[in-house]
Every structure is written in structure tokens, then in C-alpha cells.
Design a protein around this motif. Structure first.
Motif, PDB file in Angstrom:
ATOM      1  N   ALA A 114      27.185  -9.219  59.528  1.00 58.81           N
ATOM      2  CA  ALA A 114      27.306 -10.052  58.494  1.00 58.81           C
ATOM      3  C   ALA A 114      26.336 -11.128  58.740  1.00 58.81           C
ATOM      4  O   ALA A 114      25.899 -11.599  57.588  1.00 58.81           O
ATOM      5  CB  ALA A 114      28.815 -10.554  58.582  1.00 58.81           C
ATOM      6  N   LEU A 115      26.104 -11.840  59.892  1.00 55.84           N
ATOM      7  CA  LEU A 115      25.245 -13.135  59.751  1.00 55.84           C
ATOM      8  C   LEU A 115      23.802 -12.645  59.795  1.00 55.84           C
ATOM      9  O   LEU A 115      23.051 -13.224  58.992  1.00 55.84           O
ATOM     10  CB  LEU A 115      25.589 -13.715  61.331  1.00 55.84           C
ATOM     11  N   ASN A 116      23.387 -11.435  60.419  1.00 57.26           N
ATOM     12  CA  ASN A 116      21.963 -10.891  60.141  1.00 57.26           C
ATOM     13  C   ASN A 116      21.797 -10.494  58.712  1.00 57.26           C
ATOM     14  O   ASN A 116      20.798 -10.884  58.107  1.00 57.26           O
ATOM     15  CB  ASN A 116      21.806  -9.740  60.774  1.00 57.26           C
ATOM     16  N   LEU A 117      22.654 -10.079  58.145  1.00 60.03           N
ATOM     17  CA  LEU A 117      22.379  -9.664  56.659  1.00 60.03           C
ATOM     18  C   LEU A 117      22.315 -10.860  55.635  1.00 60.03           C
ATOM     19  O   LEU A 117      21.480 -10.765  54.757  1.00 60.03           O
ATOM     20  CB  LEU A 117      23.580  -8.872  56.041  1.00 60.03           C
ATOM     21  N   ALA A 126      20.613 -13.254  65.149  1.00 60.87           N
ATOM     22  CA  ALA A 126      21.018 -13.561  63.722  1.00 60.87           C
ATOM     23  C   ALA A 126      20.074 -13.187  62.867  1.00 60.87           C
ATOM     24  O   ALA A 126      20.472 -13.133  61.518  1.00 60.87           O
ATOM     25  CB  ALA A 126      21.332 -15.011  63.664  1.00 60.87           C
ATOM     26  N   VAL A 127      18.780 -13.225  63.019  1.00 64.36           N
ATOM     27  CA  VAL A 127      17.548 -13.061  62.053  1.00 64.36           C
ATOM     28  C   VAL A 127      16.768 -11.849  62.846  1.00 64.36           C
ATOM     29  O   VAL A 127      16.377 -11.898  64.054  1.00 64.36           O
ATOM     30  CB  VAL A 127      16.501 -14.095  61.794  1.00 64.36           C
ATOM     31  N   SER A 128      16.403 -10.633  61.954  1.00 61.56           N
ATOM     32  CA  SER A 128      16.004  -9.677  62.270  1.00 61.56           C
ATOM     33  C   SER A 128      14.413  -9.622  61.427  1.00 61.56           C
ATOM     34  O   SER A 128      14.467  -9.314  60.318  1.00 61.56           O
ATOM     35  CB  SER A 128      16.392  -8.377  62.249  1.00 61.56           C
ATOM     36  N   VAL A 129      13.275  -9.664  61.938  1.00 58.05           N
ATOM     37  CA  VAL A 129      11.939  -9.651  61.180  1.00 58.05           C
ATOM     38  C   VAL A 129      11.846  -8.237  60.344  1.00 58.05           C
ATOM     39  O   VAL A 129      11.449  -8.505  59.286  1.00 58.05           O
ATOM     40  CB  VAL A 129      10.712  -9.880  62.065  1.00 58.05           C
ATOM     41  N   PHE A 130      12.203  -7.267  61.024  1.00 60.48           N
ATOM     42  CA  PHE A 130      12.184  -5.937  60.387  1.00 60.48           C
ATOM     43  C   PHE A 130      13.094  -5.962  59.215  1.00 60.48           C
ATOM     44  O   PHE A 130      12.542  -5.394  58.110  1.00 60.48           O
ATOM     45  CB  PHE A 130      12.404  -4.715  61.452  1.00 60.48           C
ATOM     46  N   ASN A 131      14.204  -6.458  59.294  1.00 62.05           N
ATOM     47  CA  ASN A 131      15.109  -6.585  58.134  1.00 62.05           C
ATOM     48  C   ASN A 131      14.665  -7.293  57.206  1.00 62.05           C
ATOM     49  O   ASN A 131      14.588  -6.993  55.898  1.00 62.05           O
ATOM     50  CB  ASN A 131      16.481  -7.015  58.657  1.00 62.05           C
ATOM     51  N   VAL A 132      14.123  -8.341  57.442  1.00 62.04           N
ATOM     52  CA  VAL A 132      13.325  -9.300  56.303  1.00 62.04           C
ATOM     53  C   VAL A 132      12.201  -8.653  55.697  1.00 62.04           C
ATOM     54  O   VAL A 132      12.210  -8.598  54.400  1.00 62.04           O
ATOM     55  CB  VAL A 132      12.912 -10.613  57.084  1.00 62.04           C
ATOM     56  N   PHE A 133      11.427  -7.740  56.280  1.00 64.92           N
ATOM     57  CA  PHE A 133      10.226  -7.237  55.714  1.00 64.92           C
ATOM     58  C   PHE A 133      11.138  -5.977  54.970  1.00 64.92           C
ATOM     59  O   PHE A 133      10.484  -5.710  53.837  1.00 64.92           O
ATOM     60  CB  PHE A 133       9.452  -6.285  56.983  1.00 64.92           C
TER      61      PHE A 133
END
Length: 293
Positions: A102-105, A166-173
Motif C-alpha cells: 500500500a505504501l509503495n503503491l 516505501a519507494v521503488s524506482v523500477f515501479n516509478v518507471f
């Protein structure tokens, strides 16, 4: 003249159809066996683990090895729950995975949207700088994360396990690529109707990138569910351990009994399979959209 032309066209059509019919026959004969062999190689360790979990301890060391257990016993799954508080560790893992996903999304959606849809100075520079951090190994920031967690007073807490991821650079990409594929006309029509930035983001953009969101959920759930090193570093109380560290201690306690270890591992894999089967269609669409973007 007409007969000669008809004969010429007939011979030409035969020359064209023969190679095509030959390819239709030969291609499946080569492709399908290769796909079956590849699938068996990928599934081989899992099938062997499943077979071991259904054996008795004496049959594990039998020679020649028995792929199909004789007899099949489900007693190992019952004994695992008796020898360790597996339900408690499953609850810890579900809690950590749910908080982390949830936090990462949320954070990745809020970062990917402006990088894709809002024009501001330095946008491309920020994106390139973020992507460049993918070359760094995860262990490089472990000491910094541990010191930060201690300073915030989050040592031996579930939030301390979740916060560094909490933050994934790959998910942001991935989400940025999905936002880019949305036509500008939809955003412009919403602005004409008087919609604000947050409403455009939440009511229009987010529903349009559901396949990418499903992909992020699967990757994050897999990472948090299988996390091992960081929970051991942050959590001093073993009762708070998720499944992966708990199963490692099961392996140390029952190294003589491989069926127990295999049964516990199979139990830990089942939720991952369920989540993937539930979101597999959206996952495939999300990966295709990311490649096209």
C-alpha cells in the motif's frame, strides 16, 4: 493462351503453398517440445519440493529417488503447524506485505504522475537521476537505512521493516511509462469540464493504468513476502519475524527432517501463486504497456 496462363498460376500457387504447409507442420514439432522442456526445467525444483513435502523422512533418501511419493502423506503439513507458530508468522508476513504494498503503491503513483504528465523544469534530469540509482545494489544502503530507522525510533517495529522500501524506482518507471500512453485528449476534456489536478489524477489517470498497478502489486507483494535479510536486521523479537526468517530457523531446528522444511516452504509459496493467478491478466497487460511506452 488462357490454358497456359492458368497452368502457370497453378504451378506458382503450389510452390507458394508447399513451403507454408511445411512450416505449419514443422514449426509446432520444434517449438512445442522446446516450450515443454523449458516449462519442466522451470517447474522442476517446485515439483520436486512438492514431492518431498508429501514423503516420509525415510523415503527422502530412498534410492533410486521417487518423484511420486509412495505412500503420499500430508502429515508433514500438520506437524509443521504443531512444531512452530506458523499462523503467527503468516499473520506477520501478511501485515508487512500489506503495509509495504500500500505504501509503495501510493508513493510511486504520486511520483510517476508528475514525471509523466506535468511539465516542470528539470523533469527529465530528475527522472534520469532516479533511473541511474538502479545500478546500485540494495545492500549499499542497508547501513544508512538501519541508522535512519534507529534515529526515528522504529527499531523492532513493522514500520521499520516497510519504510526503507516505501519507494521503488523500477515501479516509478513502470507507472510513468503507463501514464505516458494515456491520450492527452482525455486530460484536456477533463480540464474543460472543470476538473482539478487531483481529480484528473485519481478519477481518470489511475483507473487507466490498472494493468501497471497490478504489475506493481505483484512485484511488491513478492518482494515483501520473501524478504529475509532486512527483517532479521531490524526486528530483534523473533516472534515478529515474517515467514522467510521463520522458515530459516525451522531449517536449523529440523535439518534432519527435510519433509518438514519442504512443507513449510510450500505453505509460504501458496499465497504468491494465488495473488499471481488473480492478477495475471492485468500483469501481462501492464508489462506489454510498459514495453510499448
Amino acid at each position: 493462351m488462357a490454358e497456359v496462363q492458368a497452368a502457370f498460376l497453378e504451378t506458382k500457387s503450389r510452390r507458394i503453398t508447399k513451403p507454408r504447409s511445411f512450416k505449419r507442420i514443422v514449426k509446432p514439432l520444434i517449438l512445442y517440445p522446446l516450450m515443454i522442456i523449458t516449462a519442466l526445467l522451470c517447474l522442476g525444483p517446485f515439483l520436486w519440493l512438492l514431492s518431498t513435502s508429501l514423503k516420509t523422512n525415510a523415503n527422502v533418501f530412498a534410492f533410486p529417488p521417487q518423484f511420486i511419493p509412495r505412500p503420499i502423506s500430508f502429515n508433514n503439513y500438520i506437524k509443521v503447524f504443531e512444531f512452530m507458530p506458523l499462523w503467527h508468522h503468516i499473520y506477520n508476513t501478511v501485515l508487512i506485505s500489506g503495509m509495504g504494498v500500500a505504501l509503495n503503491l501510493i508513493t510511486c503513483l504520486l511520483m510517476a504522475y508528475p514525471l509523466a504528465r506535468i511539465q516542470f523544469p528539470g523533469r527529465n534530469t530528475i527522472f534520469v537521476a532516479m533511473i541511474s540509482t538502479l545500478i546500485l545494489p540494495n545492500a549499499a544502503g542497508m547501513i544508512v537505512h538501519f541508522v535512519t530507522i534507529q534515529k526515528f525510533g522504529l527499531y523492532n517495529t513493522y514500520l521499520g521493516v516497510v519504510l526503507p522500501a516505501a519507494v521503488s524506482v523500477f515501479n516509478v518507471f513502470l507507472l510513468r511509462q503507463a501514464f505516458i500512453t494515456i491520450p492527452n485528449e482525455m486530460e484536456q476534456s477533463a480540464r474543460i469540464d472543470g476538473a482539478g489536478e487531483f481529480r484528473i489524477f485519481w478519477n481518470i489517470m489511475v483507473p487507466m493504468v490498472r494493468p501497471a498497478i497490478a504489475t506493481v502489486v505483484i512485484f511488491d507483494f513478492l518482494n515483501f513476502w520473501n524478504s529475509f535479510i532486512w527483517p532479521v536486521v531490524v526486528l530483534s523479537d523473533k516472534e515478529k519475524y515474517p515467514l522467510a526468517p521463520a522458515l530459516q530457523y525451522l531449517q536449523s531446528d529440523f535439518s534432519f527432517n527435510f519433509p518438514y522444511i519442504a512443507a513449510g516452504t510450500i505453505i509460504s509459496i501458496i499465497p504468491i501463486i494465488i495473488v499471481f493467478l488473480f492478477l495475471q491478466k492485468q500483469f501481462i497487460n501492464g508489462m506489454v504497456g510498459a514495453v510499448k511506452g
